[in-house]
Enzyme design. Structure first.
Site, PDB file in Angstrom:
ATOM      1  N   ALA A 190     -72.736  34.021  39.236  1.00 32.42           N
ATOM      2  CA  ALA A 190     -72.310  33.768  37.851  1.00 32.42           C
ATOM      3  C   ALA A 190     -73.256  34.406  36.823  1.00 32.42           C
ATOM      4  CB  ALA A 190     -72.216  32.275  37.591  1.00 32.42           C
ATOM      5  N   PRO A 225     -68.921  23.939  39.309  1.00 28.16           N
ATOM      6  CA  PRO A 225     -67.778  24.246  38.437  1.00 28.16           C
ATOM      7  C   PRO A 225     -66.715  25.053  39.171  1.00 28.16           C
ATOM      8  CG  PRO A 225     -69.593  25.748  38.020  1.00 28.16           C
ATOM      9  CD  PRO A 225     -70.106  24.758  39.011  1.00 28.16           C
ATOM     10  N   SER A 232     -68.013  34.817  42.795  1.00 26.80           N
ATOM     11  CA  SER A 232     -68.315  33.468  43.257  1.00 26.80           C
ATOM     12  C   SER A 232     -69.269  32.812  42.275  1.00 26.80           C
ATOM     13  CB  SER A 232     -68.918  33.501  44.653  1.00 26.80           C
ATOM     14  OG  SER A 232     -70.265  33.876  44.574  1.00 26.80           O
ATOM     15  N   LYS A 233     -69.402  31.492  42.444  1.00 23.63           N
ATOM     16  CA  LYS A 233     -70.278  30.755  41.533  1.00 23.63           C
ATOM     17  C   LYS A 233     -71.709  31.264  41.633  1.00 23.63           C
ATOM     18  CE  LYS A 233     -67.620  26.832  42.809  1.00 23.63           C
ATOM     19  NZ  LYS A 233     -67.565  25.571  43.489  1.00 23.63           N
ATOM     20  N   ARG A 234     -72.043  31.737  42.819  1.00 22.49           N
ATOM     21  CA  ARG A 234     -73.417  32.148  43.058  1.00 22.49           C
ATOM     22  C   ARG A 234     -73.832  33.337  42.203  1.00 22.49           C
ATOM     23  NH1 ARG A 234     -72.091  31.755  48.537  1.00 22.49           N
ATOM     24  NH2 ARG A 234     -71.243  29.717  48.114  1.00 22.49           N
TER      25      ARG A 234
END
Ligand code: GLU
Length: 502
Positions: A265, A17, A261-263
């Site tokens: 989330a 995403p 970051s997406k990590r």
């Protein structure tokens, strides 16, 4: 001067995403394009198949739509520079890499022991870097004759193509946000341009596409600033004029632990996805701003001001106003901290413009519990409670008592008032209510405020009787809204409950 000529692109990799930083990059590109009557392009940079996540593309398209910042050209929209998927442009990259090989700006590298070398360097406390210092000791075409290279290519199926960085130059670059940047090319390594599977890396594909798609301005995240020198050198090697670059500031975590970051989330206490994301491996759905009740207009307004300011003391801007005010000069150089409270504040500011949504939400809610009300009544309730809410869905917890008589009471307070005195007070109040001919908040306030000694207590008792909890808007307003009959019934209900208890 830039009129009708600006071409910018949003070039996400479909690796999951978008997060706040990604969608902000898209927004700034959009605003810049629209400001200058230019074109906003969506290109999908999907050359890295290992990191490919299948539903990312639809996610990106849906997010742009939700934010009302749709591309003019590109994936999902078509255009003259088709295809806009990098995975469909591999032949183009091969064609251009051959040019670099012919001109001596790139070379074949056959090394199979890079990991080993890296380890050896590491053990000695050094960092291995494939650069001008060591490349002549490696297994590559720079150390071979044409004949040897030919033979090697025949016998060896696996190779990469690297960029041959010329050392000894102080490369002068200009970033529209950061100004002049000088990079010593001695510090650059020979980056891989074509991987062993024959696929172009980001650097090669990105540069070629930006040139072929006639991109005039590259607006992208700060994490790409370190790649700018290679990109400039690539343009120069091809003999092309580079676009203008602007690297946008990072969006930082409030806890000081770097960029969002997406990590991370899951570990953040605020949402980072614009719309919900279904994690493919677990099918877990992580809600986004859309699902949490943020209006796209307020989300976009908040996002625009996260790293840019219009130079005036105003914070609420429609998309068109953002376009009018937008300028690269007013983008921050340093990272910006995301503030959820501020995001909520923005949403609150947009509630008034979205009253119809609140109305529909209330209608739906009431339909489910088979309660039917006059439109006027609903609108009135919205007007008197809107100040208390940040999101449409919060209207119910701030207005349910206008529709439903309480069946239970806040126990702490209820237990405290369970005595005959409260019954007497409520009975007296009931008489007063029934004798009030003009049942308006103003009249009622005057009436009940007269009894200075007991007015605080009686107001609390009213609140418990009418709302069930010690919450809600001005009690006299509640009385007026409910009307005489309903108010008296609720007071009687509380009297009976107290009687049952004592
Ligand atoms: N594909 C890159 C990304 O996902 C784009 C970087 C750029 O805009 O040059 O961030």
């Amino acid at each position: 001067m830039l009129q009708n000529f600006v071409r910018v692109r949003f070039a996400p990799s479909p690796t999951g995403p978008l997060h706040l930083g990604g969608i902000r990059t898209a927004l700034y590109n959009y605003l810049f394009a629209k400001k200058h009557g230019g074109t906003f392009i969506l290109r999908i940079e999907d050359t890295d198949r290992k990191r490919f996540v299948s539903n990312s593309e639809s996610y990106i398209l849906e997010t742009l739509k939700w934010c009302h910042i749709e591309p003019d050209e590109g994936v999902g929209y078509g255009g003259p520079y088709y295809p806009y998927y990098q995975s469909e442009r591999l032949n183009i990259y091969r064609y251009y890499i051959n040019q670099l090989l012919e001109k001596g700006y790139a070379y074949y590298a056959f090394d199979t022991d890079i990991d080993q070398k890296r380890k050896e360097y590491n053990d000695r406390g050094l960092t291995f870097s494939y650069n001008y210092r060591i490349r002549m000791d490696m297994d590559n075409s720079l150390t071979m004759t044409k004949k040897q290279l030919h033979a090697k290519l025949q016998s060896c199926s696996s190779y990469v193509i690297r960029f041959k960085t010329q050392p000894g130059e102080k490369l002068n670059m200009y970033d529209l946000i950061r100004g002049n940047i000088i990079v010593d090319t001695d510090h650059l390594d020979d980056k891989i341009l074509l991987k062993s599977d024959g696929v172009a890396t980001y650097h090669l594909a990105n540069t070629i596409d930006d040139h072929l798609m006639k991109i005039t301005h590259v607006l992208r995240g700060e994490e790409w600033l370190s790649s700018m020198s290679l990109h400039i050198l690539l343009y120069r090697s091809f003999g092309w004029i580079p676009p203008h670059f602007a690297h946008l500031p990072l969006i930082l975590r409030k806890d000081g632990k770097g960029k969002i970051s997406k990590r991370n989330a899951d570990s953040l206490d605020y949402p980072i996805f614009p719309i919900q994301w279904k994690v493919p491996e677990t099918q877990i759905i992580i809600p986004g701003y859309r699902e949490l009740g943020y209006f796209p207009e307020s989300f976009v307004n908040m996002l625009a001001l996260l790293g840019w300011n219009p130079g005036i003391k105003r914070e609420i801007f429609s998309l068109q106003e953002l376009i009018n005010f937008f300028s690269l000069e007013k983008i921050n150089k340093s990272g910006v901290f995301f503030d959820l409270k501020k995001a909520n504040w923005f949403n609150k500011k947009y509630l008034n413009k979205n009253k119809k949504e609140i109305f529909s939400f209330l209608c739906e809610k009431l339909k489910k519990v088979s309660i039917f009300c006059k439109k006027d009544y609903l609108w009135k309730i919205i007007h008197i409670t809107i100040d208390r809410i940040y999101f449409v869905h919060e209207i119910w917890e701030h207005s349910f008592y206008f529709f439903i008589s309480p069946n239970s009471y806040e126990s702490n307070f209820f237990n405290k008032i369970c005595h005959q005195k409260s019954i007497d007070q409520l009975e007296n109040a009931k008489i007063l209510l029934s004798h009030t001919s003009q049942f308006t908040s103003l009249n009622l306030r005057n009436l009940f405020q007269e009894d200075r000694k007991n007015r605080h207590k009686i107001m609390q008792l009213f609140r418990l009787a009418l709302v069930g909890v010690l919450k809600g808007i001005d009690i006299f307003m509640i009385l007026e809204m409910l009307g005489k009959e309903e108010s008296i019934q609720r007071v009687e209900k509380l009297i009976n409950k107290i009687k049952e208890k004592i």
